[in-house]
Design a protein around this motif. Structure first.
Motif, PDB file in Angstrom:
ATOM      1  N   TYR A 164     -31.406  10.865  46.918  1.00  0.00           N
ATOM      2  CA  TYR A 164     -30.839  10.958  45.572  1.00  0.00           C
ATOM      3  C   TYR A 164     -31.494   9.906  44.686  1.00  0.00           C
ATOM      4  CZ  TYR A 164     -26.956  13.507  47.786  1.00  0.00           C
ATOM      5  OH  TYR A 164     -26.197  14.401  48.496  1.00  0.00           O
ATOM      6  N   VAL A 165     -31.370  10.122  43.385  1.00  0.00           N
ATOM      7  CA  VAL A 165     -31.743   9.108  42.409  1.00  0.00           C
ATOM      8  C   VAL A 165     -30.563   8.927  41.464  1.00  0.00           C
ATOM      9  CG1 VAL A 165     -33.261   8.466  40.508  1.00  0.00           C
ATOM     10  CG2 VAL A 165     -34.211   9.603  42.514  1.00  0.00           C
ATOM     11  N   PHE A 166     -30.007   7.719  41.452  1.00  0.00           N
ATOM     12  CA  PHE A 166     -28.898   7.396  40.563  1.00  0.00           C
ATOM     13  C   PHE A 166     -29.475   6.907  39.246  1.00  0.00           C
ATOM     14  CE2 PHE A 166     -25.698   3.921  39.385  1.00  0.00           C
ATOM     15  CZ  PHE A 166     -24.890   4.795  38.679  1.00  0.00           C
ATOM     16  N   ILE A 167     -29.130   7.576  38.158  1.00  0.00           N
ATOM     17  CA  ILE A 167     -29.641   7.200  36.833  1.00  0.00           C
ATOM     18  C   ILE A 167     -28.625   6.260  36.189  1.00  0.00           C
ATOM     19  CG2 ILE A 167     -30.450   8.032  34.596  1.00  0.00           C
ATOM     20  CD1 ILE A 167     -30.913  10.769  35.966  1.00  0.00           C
ATOM     21  N   LEU A 168     -28.964   4.998  36.178  1.00  0.00           N
ATOM     22  CA  LEU A 168     -28.069   3.968  35.647  1.00  0.00           C
ATOM     23  C   LEU A 168     -28.276   3.875  34.137  1.00  0.00           C
ATOM     24  CD1 LEU A 168     -26.016   1.740  36.314  1.00  0.00           C
ATOM     25  CD2 LEU A 168     -27.934   0.193  36.681  1.00  0.00           C
ATOM     26  N   ASP A 169     -27.491   4.646  33.404  1.00  0.00           N
ATOM     27  CA  ASP A 169     -27.684   4.707  31.954  1.00  0.00           C
ATOM     28  C   ASP A 169     -26.756   3.780  31.182  1.00  0.00           C
ATOM     29  OD1 ASP A 169     -25.333   5.993  32.422  1.00  0.00           O
ATOM     30  OD2 ASP A 169     -25.876   7.878  31.443  1.00  0.00           O
ATOM     31  N   HIS A 170     -25.899   3.048  31.901  1.00  0.00           N
ATOM     32  CA  HIS A 170     -25.003   2.121  31.218  1.00  0.00           C
ATOM     33  C   HIS A 170     -24.627   1.017  32.187  1.00  0.00           C
ATOM     34  CE1 HIS A 170     -22.733   1.787  27.416  1.00  0.00           C
ATOM     35  NE2 HIS A 170     -21.918   1.019  28.125  1.00  0.00           N
ATOM     36  N   TYR A 184     -33.732   4.244  37.082  1.00  0.00           N
ATOM     37  CA  TYR A 184     -33.674   5.125  38.246  1.00  0.00           C
ATOM     38  C   TYR A 184     -33.565   4.309  39.538  1.00  0.00           C
ATOM     39  CZ  TYR A 184     -35.073   8.632  34.850  1.00  0.00           C
ATOM     40  OH  TYR A 184     -35.105   9.464  33.758  1.00  0.00           O
ATOM     41  N   LYS A 185     -32.447   4.476  40.235  1.00  0.00           N
ATOM     42  CA  LYS A 185     -32.177   3.708  41.445  1.00  0.00           C
ATOM     43  C   LYS A 185     -32.151   4.664  42.656  1.00  0.00           C
ATOM     44  CE  LYS A 185     -31.523   0.342  38.578  1.00  0.00           C
ATOM     45  NZ  LYS A 185     -32.586  -0.661  38.368  1.00  0.00           N
ATOM     46  N   PRO A 186     -33.084   4.497  43.591  1.00  0.00           N
ATOM     47  CA  PRO A 186     -33.156   5.410  44.733  1.00  0.00           C
ATOM     48  C   PRO A 186     -32.027   5.208  45.734  1.00  0.00           C
ATOM     49  CG  PRO A 186     -34.727   3.624  44.984  1.00  0.00           C
ATOM     50  CD  PRO A 186     -34.135   3.467  43.617  1.00  0.00           C
TER      51      PRO A 186
END
Length: 309
Positions: A164-170, A184-186
């Motif tokens: 997965y890739v966690f999109i840390l937008d905040h 983008y955090k794997p």
């Protein structure tokens, strides 16, 4: 009570500053005292909001400011707790306490081995499956903050094959909601497997990733930041770990373990999202200290000088 009105989010800067100055100790002509009026202090105790009259511990004040901040971030609001005025106030307060011989108690870092011990307490119940996924998600994706964990959704956590890739937008350092290369955090390996297992077991296909598990394995609403803190503390307790733990222990542990394993500082900061090296270097040095070549100067010199047969 202090402002004679009901406080709601977003809090004003005045409210945050007043909370800090009310509850920490100040050195005045008559010795140490807090800024909170005595009548208000007694009323807070009477209502059960405080256990006893008098100033709060500095660590308690800092924790409550952090909770205020995360409450704003969870609602995608700008946090008044992160503005320079508040940060300078907290910094000066810490220095004043240190001068008086009072040093802050930091939480212990959850490095790889303690994390494994905590994961061993997670059974095959829905609660155990969730906690395993949450702990690995928070730790392995760079030591995510509580507010970031509860903000994770199916929509901002994209499946990429088995990973997965966690999109840390905040986040604490990104309150504008911008998305760039650093967002983008794997999530790979065991963390990805645990997350997949949780999503399938809970039947989650949209919305918040980490949710309450009620009696009889019934799925509830999204977890709060306080719930994340309690999960970390409870799993550490079940694992028999000695120390003082909180949700931040996962973040501190990730950086410390990265130092132990010799991961370059730039790679660590890319994962954690730290904007300041100063915030990372202490944990990194603590982790890398035992593997430092400089620590083995004597032993290495002795080995080089040993006569060959």
């Amino acid at each position: 009570m202090r402002f004679a009105i009901e406080l709601k989010l977003p809090l004003t800067l005045e409210a945050v500053v007043t909370f800090i100055t009310d509850h920490v100790e100040h050195l005045g002509p008559n010795g140490l005292r807090q800024g909170l009026p005595e009548q208000v202090d007694r009323e807070l105790v009477k209502l059960g909001i405080k256990k006893r009259v008098g100033p709060l511990a500095l660590s308690t004040v800092e924790h409550r400011v952090a909770v205020m901040s995360e409450a704003h971030l969870a609602q995608h609001m700008e946090s008044p707790c992160r503005v320079p005025v508040v940060q300078r106030l907290l910094s000066r307060t810490r220095r004043a306490y240190v001068k008086r011989g009072v040093r802050p108690n930091k939480v212990d870092a959850i490095t790889l081995q303690p994390l494994k011990q905590m994961l061993e307490t997670c059974d095959d119940s829905l609660l155990g499956i969730r906690d395993r996924a949450l702990l690995l998600f928070a730790w392995s994706s760079g030591g995510r903050r509580r507010s970031e964990v509860v903000a994770a959704t199916v929509e901002n956590t994209k499946r990429r094959g088995e990973s997965y890739v966690f999109i840390l937008d905040h986040s604490k350092t990104n309150q504008e909601g911008r998305v760039d290369g650093s967002s983008y955090k794997p999530i790979v390996g065991a963390a990805a497997e645990a997350l997949t297992h949780w999503l399938h077991s809970a039947g989650i296909t949209q919305g918040t990733l980490f949710r309450q598990v009620r009696r009889y394995g019934i799925l509830g609403g999204p977890l709060s930041t306080e719930a994340v803190r309690r999960i970390v503390i409870e799993r550490a307790k079940r694992a028999g770990l000695d120390g003082r733990f909180a949700a931040h222990s996962l973040r501190a542990g990730f950086v410390t373990e990265a130092g132990i394993q010799g991961i370059p500082m730039a790679e660590i900061m890319a994962m954690t999202g730290h904007s300041s090296v100063a915030s990372v270097v202490g944990y990194h040095r603590a982790g890398s200290s035992l593997t430092s070549a400089a620590a083995r100067l004597f032993d290495d010199a002795e080995m080089r000088n040993e006569p060959t047969s």
